[in-house]
Design a protein around this motif. Structure first.
Motif, PDB file in Angstrom:
ATOM      1  N   UNK A  24      54.523  59.349  37.324  1.00  0.00           N
ATOM      2  CA  UNK A  24      54.461  60.813  37.207  1.00  0.00           C
ATOM      3  C   UNK A  24      55.835  61.475  37.150  1.00  0.00           C
ATOM      4  N   UNK A  41      51.136  56.299  38.834  1.00  0.00           N
ATOM      5  CA  UNK A  41      52.177  55.853  39.771  1.00  0.00           C
ATOM      6  C   UNK A  41      52.874  57.091  40.317  1.00  0.00           C
ATOM      7  N   UNK A  42      52.334  57.577  41.416  1.00  0.00           N
ATOM      8  CA  UNK A  42      52.717  58.899  41.924  1.00  0.00           C
ATOM      9  C   UNK A  42      53.329  58.829  43.318  1.00  0.00           C
ATOM     10  N   UNK A  43      53.045  57.761  44.035  1.00  0.00           N
ATOM     11  CA  UNK A  43      53.606  57.513  45.382  1.00  0.00           C
ATOM     12  C   UNK A  43      53.447  58.732  46.289  1.00  0.00           C
ATOM     13  N   UNK A  44      52.239  59.291  46.295  1.00  0.00           N
ATOM     14  CA  UNK A  44      51.963  60.474  47.082  1.00  0.00           C
ATOM     15  C   UNK A  44      51.609  60.116  48.531  1.00  0.00           C
ATOM     16  N   UNK A  98      50.492  62.737  52.297  1.00  0.00           N
ATOM     17  CA  UNK A  98      50.733  63.962  53.064  1.00  0.00           C
ATOM     18  C   UNK A  98      49.686  64.016  54.178  1.00  0.00           C
ATOM     19  N   UNK A 139      45.889  67.798  52.849  1.00  0.00           N
ATOM     20  CA  UNK A 139      46.764  67.858  51.685  1.00  0.00           C
ATOM     21  C   UNK A 139      46.601  66.610  50.818  1.00  0.00           C
ATOM     22  N   UNK A 150      45.695  65.841  46.663  1.00  0.00           N
ATOM     23  CA  UNK A 150      46.303  64.866  45.742  1.00  0.00           C
ATOM     24  C   UNK A 150      45.241  63.932  45.167  1.00  0.00           C
ATOM     25  N   UNK A 190      52.348  56.292  49.455  1.00  0.00           N
ATOM     26  CA  UNK A 190      53.377  55.836  50.390  1.00  0.00           C
ATOM     27  C   UNK A 190      52.782  55.791  51.800  1.00  0.00           C
ATOM     28  N   UNK A 191      53.173  54.815  52.618  1.00  0.00           N
ATOM     29  CA  UNK A 191      52.512  54.621  53.911  1.00  0.00           C
ATOM     30  C   UNK A 191      53.109  55.365  55.099  1.00  0.00           C
ATOM     31  N   UNK A 205      53.380  58.191  56.485  1.00  0.00           N
ATOM     32  CA  UNK A 205      52.641  59.157  57.304  1.00  0.00           C
ATOM     33  C   UNK A 205      51.343  58.598  57.892  1.00  0.00           C
ATOM     34  N   UNK A 254      46.959  60.066  56.143  1.00  0.00           N
ATOM     35  CA  UNK A 254      47.570  60.408  54.850  1.00  0.00           C
ATOM     36  C   UNK A 254      47.014  59.552  53.715  1.00  0.00           C
ATOM     37  N   UNK A 289      52.254  51.317  48.855  1.00  0.00           N
ATOM     38  CA  UNK A 289      53.536  50.615  48.904  1.00  0.00           C
ATOM     39  C   UNK A 289      53.557  49.683  50.102  1.00  0.00           C
TER      40      UNK A 289
END
Lengths: 275, 275
Positions: A61, A94-97, A99, A103, A107, A123-124, A126, A130, A145
């Motif tokens: 992204x 591939x956004x690696x979001x 929150x 939130x 996403x 992404x881990x 949080x 999340x 990830x």
């Protein structure tokens, strides 16, 4: 898409290739810049030329957001084109979001509903709340990830926690989350020896593997240590395929590179699964 | 915006309030839905009503991406409106991005150049080369997750590494990166007692603090342990302000909530900095 449909596609195509659509306007053939939507036209040409050799496409992204609303429109056109033209393809945003819970739900809605991707990378850092909002979507996949392919992977991911490296703790903890069967993991190819350890924790999960090609990882090594009975790997190549040429022959050159990888994959599969 | 300009604004307004623009169409006053761009109109009304009480606005990108291209357009209109109408405001893209180096550069371009935010939030898991591309931008600020305000923060961020908690290691390591003076950190308000430890590692950095209000954190406690000589805090409130009412009086109610927080902040500042 169900995991079984992905497995079936891998067996049919004898390929577990994912093509990364990281489109940089400075790197694509310059004659495309005259078109109204060069990013989409580039993607379309690459996809048309490689769809029988690849099982997955993965737009990152960042490369779309960098061009603002026009870029977001190119991303939407690209995913719509894949979904309508090649519905068997497994699509990855591939956004690696990641929150806080409510939130992350937004996403998940963005990538699973609005854009209708089959999967998204997260992404881990949080933790549980999340990621779980992504896992709640049926027949959608969340690719977290674990151990990435970049130099900075060694800053935190391999630090020792509770007598093991952080990425192993991340893998173990994530398996306790609700709907964790919808998880896949990102594991960089630059560290093939790590796959043995990862397969002890996640024997059945699909692993998305960047770092083969431009970043120096070896396909044979990754397969040796990382393959499971369903293959269980999606090997990503971005620059090595899409920028094989920046001339008018970019389509043929991209196909040639994809074919090289698919043939290597078919050979590995026939050795591994010979009867 | 320079850090000094932010500090000056805090002293002038006697406020260190950041308003989170997390716009959910199900929660805004329903009469706005008849307008062409309800998200932007809602933001504009909130900003106009609170700009003298807040020093910062923070749209969370998830809430815009969930509405696809229309959402991204609302985000662009919002940041353009702030930049053109209230140029003294410090703007934060709460995006929690992070990827390998060349990809993070594209995200930095998206938020710092295309959208022209003063700052963006990033995730630390991928390490140095995932964050340094953001730090390279002059007079732009990169706000890295350290200790977040959600339940999942305790999954990994507080694990023990090298005899200390991971989030402390993240803070320490990040201070060795190039242009680390452009770093700020996210520290959740729900854990006020942690601020003492964090200030030992990052005495001078600005901390973006979510979790006051709806998530239960105490402003007085955070200030007691987290304030430095330049205040050094941006306290975020989203739902507590923007959804104070979902009726036709939403503007007045949002202002009233923001005023309450600004007055509490002014009182704390006058106590802390009395001559």
């Amino acid at each position: 898409m169900t995991t079984q449909q992905l497995i079936d596609q891998i067996q049919t195509k004898k390929s577990f290739l994912c093509v990364g659509l990281d489109v940089d306007l400075n790197k694509i053939p310059q004659h495309l810049l005259e078109l109204e939507d060069p990013i989409f036209e580039f993607n379309k040409a690459i996809i048309d030329a490689t769809h029988d050799l690849a099982v997955s496409y993965k737009p990152n992204t960042a490369f779309y957001e960098a061009y603002g609303i026009k870029g977001w429109m190119s991303l939407q056109k690209t995913i719509n084109y894949i979904n309508s033209t090649y519905p068997d393809i497994f699509t990855i945003a591939d956004a690696k979001r990641g929150d806080i819970g409510n939130t992350s739900s937004m996403y998940a809605k963005a990538f699973f509903e609005d854009l209708n991707f089959d999967s998204v990378t997260v992404a881990p850092y949080m933790g549980k709340d999340s990621v779980e909002p992504f896992l709640a979507f049926e027949n959608k996949h969340t690719i977290m990830l674990a151990l990435t392919s970049n130099e900075g992977a060694f800053d935190f991911q391999t630090l020792n926690v509770n007598g093991k490296e952080l990425y192993k703790q991340v893998l173990e903890t994530s398996k306790t989350w609700k709907n964790s069967e919808n998880l896949m993991y990102v594991v960089g190819a630059t560290k093939a020896e790590y796959f043995t350890e990862i397969r002890k924790i996640a024997p059945d999960s699909f692993l998305l593997v960047p770092g083969v090609g431009a970043q120096g990882g070896s396909l044979a090594e990754v397969c040796k240590y990382g393959m499971n009975a369903n293959v269980g790997l999606l090997i990503n190549s971005s620059r090595g395929i899409i920028y094989a040429s920046n001339g008018t022959d970019f389509v043929e050159k991209a196909r040639a590179e994809a074919l090289k990888m698919q043939q290597e994959m078919a050979a590995i599969m026939s050795l591994k699964f010979e009867v």
